[in-house]
Design a protein around this motif. Structure first.
Motif, mmCIF file in Angstrom:
data_model
loop_
_atom_site.group_PDB
_atom_site.id
_atom_site.type_symbol
_atom_site.label_atom_id
_atom_site.label_comp_id
_atom_site.label_asym_id
_atom_site.label_seq_id
_atom_site.Cartn_x
_atom_site.Cartn_y
_atom_site.Cartn_z
ATOM 1 N N ASN A 192 22.874 8.697 -45.154
ATOM 2 C CA ASN A 192 23.361 9.599 -46.196
ATOM 3 C C ASN A 192 23.031 11.060 -45.913
ATOM 4 O O ASN A 192 23.725 11.945 -46.430
ATOM 5 N N SER A 235 25.621 17.516 -46.689
ATOM 6 C CA SER A 235 25.011 16.545 -47.595
ATOM 7 C C SER A 235 23.845 17.201 -48.329
ATOM 8 O O SER A 235 23.238 18.143 -47.811
ATOM 9 N N PRO A 252 20.795 10.751 -55.016
ATOM 10 C CA PRO A 252 20.443 12.141 -54.708
ATOM 11 C C PRO A 252 21.298 13.171 -55.437
ATOM 12 O O PRO A 252 20.863 14.305 -55.630
ATOM 13 N N VAL A 257 18.408 13.684 -50.744
ATOM 14 C CA VAL A 257 18.500 12.370 -50.103
ATOM 15 C C VAL A 257 17.137 11.946 -49.566
ATOM 16 O O VAL A 257 16.675 10.817 -49.790
ATOM 17 N N THR A 298 18.661 6.253 -45.772
ATOM 18 C CA THR A 298 18.379 7.680 -45.923
ATOM 19 C C THR A 298 19.049 8.471 -44.813
ATOM 20 O O THR A 298 19.718 9.489 -45.064
#
Length: 438
Positions: free
Chosen positions: A147, A324, A299, A329, A144
Motif C-alpha cells: 500500500n 500514497s 490509512p 500507511v 504495508t
C-alpha cells in the motif's frame, strides 16, 4: 506558491474505479466469519436460515442506502470523519473517525492471527511459536509495503485475493446444489427459532464492513456517483452469496445442529480430504482479502483527520513517487504489528464492533444536517432517498438496537480508547491555534 509548483506537489490519484470499489465493499464484509457462521445460524433457524439471511440483508439495506446518500455529497477521503465533522464539528468528527480507525486496525491484528491459525492447519510450524510470529510479521509487513507502493498496488492485491476466494466458493455452491431437495429449501411449516433476535444480530454483523469504500473517496473516480451504485450493488450481490452458501450448507448437511460444524465439513462431504484442503485455502485467501481491504482503507482515516487539522500534518504526507499516504500507511502497519505481537487484540477486539456501530449512529444522524447545508450543486448530484427521512430513521433505529446489545466491558474499552485518542487531538488543536495566532 505558483500554479505550476502546486501541480508538482505530491497528491492522491483517483486510481479506484467501479471494480476497485466493489472489491473494497466485498472484502470489507466477507472475511473469516462466513466459514463458521452457517453452522451457528443453521443450529438456530434450521432450513429457514437461507431465507432469514435474505430478510436480514433487506433490513440492513436501510443502513447501506443512508450511507449511499451521505457519500454522494462528498469527493474527499475520510467517510465518517467528513460526515461527522461537517454536521457536528471537529470534536465529534475526530471522535467518530478515531473510533472507526480503532475498529479497523484491531481486526487487522486479530485477523492476521486467524490467518496464521489456518496456515497452521496446513503446515503446523506456521501456527505456533516463531513460525506464527513470522507469518504475522510477513502479512502485515507485506500489506504495508504494497500500500506504500500506491493505491493501484492495493487494488491489485484485492483482485488476486477476491478471485482466489470467490471462485472456490462458487464451485462449492455449484457442487452443493446437486443435493437439491425441495423439502430442504421451502419449509412446509415455520420452524421454531430459539433466539430470533440473537440470530438476526449475528447475521447483521456479516454485512458490516460495506462502508470501507467510503473512506477512499478521494482516490475514487467520480466518487459521488460511483460509490453509491457500487456499494448498493455489491451488498445485494453479497447477500445473495450468503443465501446460496447457507442453502448449500443445509443441502449438504441436512439436519446438522452442531454449532461447531463449518464449511470444512461441507468440503469434506463434497470432495473428501481435497475438499477440506480447498476450503481451508479459500478461508486463507478470504482473510487475506479482508486484511487487504483494511490496509487499503484504514490509512485514509488518519489522512482525513490530518486534512481536517484534527491530527498532526505528518499523517497527511504523500509519497512523491507512489502518490500514497505513506506515513499513514506505515503508522497503521506498525501499530497493527505491535498489537498483534503483544496479543492485546484479544481484549480490544470485543469493542471494535461497538466502536463501528457508534460511528454508524453518528453518521446517520448527520444526514439530515448535511442535506440542509448542501449547496445547490451538491443537491443536484446527490443520491436522494425517496420517502423523506423514513429510510434513515429505520437505519438509525436498527443501529441503536445493535448498539444496545453491547456489553458493559465494550463500553469501558471504547471509552478508554477515546480518551487516549483525545490527547493528540487536543494537542494538535492547541498547536494549530498557536500557529494561527502567530
Amino acid at each position: 506558491m505558483t500554479a505550476a509548483a502546486e501541480n508538482r506537489k505530491p497528491h492522491l490519484i483517483r486510481g479506484i474505479g467501479i471494480v476497485g470499489g466493489a472489491l473494497l465493499v466485498l472484502n470489507g464484509m466477507i472475511g473469516a466469519g462466513i466459514f463458521a457462521l452457517p453452522s451457528v445460524v443453521a443450529a438456530n433457524a434450521g432450513i429457514l436460515s437461507p431465507w432469514l439471511f435474505l430478510a436480514t440483508s433487506v433490513l440492513f439495506m436501510t443502513v447501506v442506502l443512508a450511507f449511499a446518500e451521505l457519500s454522494s455529497y462528498f469527493r474527499q477521503s475520510g467517510g465518517p470523519v467528513l460526515y461527522a465533522t461537517t454536521a457536528f464539528g471537529p470534536l465529534v468528527g475526530f471522535s467518530t473517525g478515531w473510533m472507526y480507525y480503532i475498529s479497523r486496525s484491531v481486526p487487522l491484528a486479530a485477523n492476521s492471527h486467524v490467518m496464521a491459525t489456518y496456515l497452521g492447519a496446513l503446515w503446523p510450524w506456521l501456527g505456533t511459536g516463531v513460525g506464527r510470529q513470522l507469518v504475522i510479521a510477513t502479512i502485515i509487513g507485506g500489506l504495508t509495503l504494497i500500500n506504500v507502493l500506491g493505491v493501484k498496488s492495493g487494488v491489485r492485491a484485492l483482485i488476486y485475493f477476491t478471485f482466489l476466494k470467490v471462485i472456490p466458493l462458487a464451485v462449492m455452491i455449484i457442487l452443493g446444489l446437486q443435493y437439491f431437495a425441495p423439502e430442504l429449501v421451502v419449509p412446509s411449516s415455520l420452524p421454531d427459532i430459539d433466539d430470533l433476535g440473537g440470530t438476526v444480530l449475528l447475521m447483521l454483523y456479516a454485512f458490516i464492513g460495506f462502508e470501507t469504500v467510503l473512506i477512499t473517496a478521494g482516490e475514487t473516480a467520480n466518487p459521488r456517483s460511483t460509490i453509491p451504485r457500487t456499494m448498493i450493488f455489491t451488498v445485494i450481490a453479497t447477500g445473495l452469496l450468503y443465501f446460496l452458501v447457507m442453502l448449500v450448507y443445509n443441502l449438504v448437511l441436512p439436519g446438522v445442529a452442531d454449532p461447531d460444524a463449518t464449511l470444512l465439513d461441507v468440503g469434506r462431504v463434497l470432495a473428501g480430504p481435497a475438499g477440506v484442503f480447498a476450503v481451508t485455502l479459500t478461508a486463507i485467501f478470504s482473510i487475506g482479502g479482508s486484511l487487504s481491504s483494511m490496509m487499503l482503507a484504514g490509512p485514509r482515516l488518519t489522512f482525513a483527520l490530518a486534512e481536517q487539522k484534527l491530527l498532526p500534518g505528518w499523517f497527511m504526507t504523500i509519497h512523491e513517487r507512489y502518490s500514497s499516504p505513506a506515513n499513514s500507511v506505515m503508522f497503521l502497519g506498525g501499530m497493527s504489528l505491535v498489537i498483534a505481537m503483544s496479543g492485546s487484540f484479544v481484549q480490544l477486539a470485543i469493542a471494535t464492533s461497538l466502536a463501528r456501530l457508534l460511528a454508524f449512529v453518528v453518521c446517520i444522524a448527520a444526514l439530515p444536517v448535511i442535506r440542509q447545508r448542501a449547496s445547490k450543486e451538491q443537491l443536484a448530484h446527490a443520491y436522494r432517498l425517496s420517502g423523506g427521512y423514513t429510510i434513515p430513521a429505520l437505519a438509525f433505529i436498527l443501529c441503536l438496537w445493535l448498539v444496545a446489545q453491547s456489553e458493559l466491558e465494550s463500553w469501558l474499552i471504547v471509552g478508554g480508547l477515546l480518551v487516549v485518542g483525545l490527547i493528540p487531538y487536543f494537542l494538535t488543536r492547541r498547536r494549530n491555534r498557536t500557529q494561527d495566532a502567530v
